[in-house]
Design a protein around this motif. Structure first.
Motif, short mmCIF file in Angstrom:
data_model
loop_
_atom_site.label_atom_id
_atom_site.label_comp_id
_atom_site.label_asym_id
_atom_site.label_seq_id
_atom_site.Cartn_x
_atom_site.Cartn_y
_atom_site.Cartn_z
N THR A 138 0.82 -1.22 0.00
CA THR A 138 0.00 0.00 0.00
C THR A 138 0.85 1.26 0.00
O THR A 138 0.40 2.34 -0.39
CB THR A 138 -0.91 0.03 1.23
OG1 THR A 138 -0.11 -0.01 2.41
CG2 THR A 138 -1.87 -1.16 1.22
N ASP A 139 2.09 1.13 0.47
CA ASP A 139 2.99 2.30 0.57
C ASP A 139 4.38 1.78 0.92
O ASP A 139 4.57 0.57 1.09
CB ASP A 139 2.49 3.26 1.66
CG ASP A 139 2.82 4.72 1.33
OD1 ASP A 139 3.87 4.95 0.68
OD2 ASP A 139 2.08 5.62 1.76
N HIS A 140 5.34 2.68 1.01
CA HIS A 140 6.68 2.25 1.38
C HIS A 140 7.38 3.31 2.24
O HIS A 140 6.98 4.47 2.29
CB HIS A 140 7.52 1.91 0.14
CG HIS A 140 7.87 3.08 -0.74
ND1 HIS A 140 7.55 3.12 -2.09
CD2 HIS A 140 8.54 4.25 -0.50
CE1 HIS A 140 8.00 4.25 -2.61
NE2 HIS A 140 8.59 4.95 -1.66
N PRO A 165 8.40 14.61 -8.59
CA PRO A 165 7.20 13.82 -8.89
C PRO A 165 6.37 13.51 -7.65
O PRO A 165 6.90 13.32 -6.56
CB PRO A 165 7.77 12.55 -9.51
CG PRO A 165 9.14 12.44 -8.96
CD PRO A 165 9.64 13.84 -8.81
N ASP A 166 5.07 13.44 -7.85
CA ASP A 166 4.11 13.11 -6.79
C ASP A 166 4.15 11.62 -6.50
O ASP A 166 4.07 10.80 -7.42
CB ASP A 166 2.71 13.54 -7.25
CG ASP A 166 1.63 13.21 -6.24
OD1 ASP A 166 1.96 12.99 -5.07
OD2 ASP A 166 0.45 13.17 -6.65
N MET A 167 4.28 11.25 -5.24
CA MET A 167 4.30 9.84 -4.86
C MET A 167 3.11 9.46 -3.97
O MET A 167 3.12 8.41 -3.32
CB MET A 167 5.61 9.54 -4.11
CG MET A 167 6.86 9.67 -4.96
SD MET A 167 6.94 8.45 -6.30
CE MET A 167 7.21 6.96 -5.35
N SER A 168 2.08 10.29 -3.96
CA SER A 168 0.96 10.06 -3.04
C SER A 168 0.15 8.82 -3.38
O SER A 168 -0.50 8.24 -2.51
CB SER A 168 0.05 11.29 -3.01
OG SER A 168 -0.47 11.57 -4.30
N ASN A 169 0.16 8.40 -4.63
CA ASN A 169 -0.58 7.19 -5.02
C ASN A 169 0.38 6.26 -5.76
O ASN A 169 0.07 5.70 -6.80
CB ASN A 169 -1.76 7.55 -5.92
CG ASN A 169 -2.69 6.38 -6.19
OD1 ASN A 169 -2.88 5.51 -5.35
ND2 ASN A 169 -3.27 6.35 -7.38
N CYS A 170 1.58 6.07 -5.16
CA CYS A 170 2.62 5.33 -5.87
C CYS A 170 2.24 3.87 -6.09
O CYS A 170 2.68 3.26 -7.08
CB CYS A 170 3.96 5.45 -5.16
SG CYS A 170 3.96 5.00 -3.42
#
Length: 283
Positions: A138-140, A165-170
């Motif tokens: 789900t995330d890191h 870069p956006d990592m909110s929905n990686c």
């Protein structure tokens, strides 16, 4: 070992070489296969026959040195979907720069891949989970001490390849939901969790395991996060799976050979899941 930072011209040259080998094949989905789950690369559709290119023949590709990483690029179809598999990955701890370790991901983007699936073997930090459990990430937490985007910005895929870069929905929420839903239909219990990435290659100490749990990690490994960062920088959606191949405890004595063996045992379930969800990713 490759320590130099790859150039845009090298990425383009590598993509050109692969296109010449595969003809009119146009991949939509890419798979970065990790320790113990390389078998997916052997389960593509039988027809058309997959095209296999050893990493050693691909211009500017590094060489795999870790047992369980065979080092092949495979172009074929998964349930009718054109898919390109990286059978084996490159790790920071092998001595590659972060930019070189993630080089194949940029090549996949150059070839047209829009969705990237990643697999890895990971240490389990959750005491209620068991060996062989499959976790949808789900995330890191990036504790590798560096980032593959350090250096000149490779602005090949605007607007995604911004300097920041956006990592909110990686780990794409819609792809995770698809995996969970299909897993339930197949009777496969998927866990969900946060992946803690550190450089390795030494396994974690007891104090480090305690820290990881305190800050919210569910599993721990030495890969995947750099590739996800670069994939998002290239505009790809990502879905990642960790197989729990050892239990992270202060008195544990993890062994790479045992980790590979546990990964193999769970790979059939993961392969079956991927064969069901990949068509729905592009439908």
């Amino acid at each position: 070992m490759c320590t130099e930072i790859p150039t845009v011209e090298q990425i383009q040259e590598t993509a050109k070489y692969i296109r010449e080998k595969v003809g009119d094949f146009s991949p939509i989905v890419g798979m970065q296969l990790g320790t113990g789950s390389n078998e997916m690369g052997d389960h593509l559709d039988a027809s058309p026959k997959p095209i296999i290119i050893p990493y050693s023949e691909i211009p500017h590709f590094p060489t795999c040195t870790v047992p369980g990483h065979s080092g092949e690029l495979i172009c074929g179809y998964v349930s009718g979907v054109p898919t390109i598999c990286l059978k084996g990955r490159f790790h920071f701890y092998e001595g590659h720069t972060m930019q070189r370790a993630t080089y194949p991901i940029r090549v996949l983007a150059m070839l047209g891949v829009k969705t990237l699936i990643l697999t890895n073997a990971a240490g389990c930090l959750q005491k209620t989970w068991t060996l062989g459990d499959i976790v949808v990430l789900t995330d890191h937490l990036n504790f590798m001490g560096t980032n593959p985007l350090i250096g000149p910005n490779v602005d090949l895929f605007p607007p995604f390849s911004t300097r920041f870069p956006d990592m909110s929905n990686c780990y794409d929420a819609s792809l995770r939901e698809l995996a969970k839903k299909k897993g339930e239909e197949l009777g496969l219990k998927l866990r969900e969790g946060v992946y803690f990435a550190y450089s390795g290659p030494s396994f974690e100490t007891g104090a480090e395991i305690h820290m990881m749990r305190v800050i919210g990690a569910d599993c721990v490994g030495m890969s995947t996060v750099p590739e996800v960062i670069v994939a998002r920088h290239c505009g790809m959606k990502c879905l990642a799976f960790s197989i729990m191949t050892d239990i992270a405890e202060a008195d544990a004595h993890p062994c790479h050979e045992e980790i590979v063996e546990v990964g193999h045992k769970s790979s059939d379930s993961l392969i079956n899941l991927l064969r069901h969800i990949i068509p729905k990713m592009v439908g």
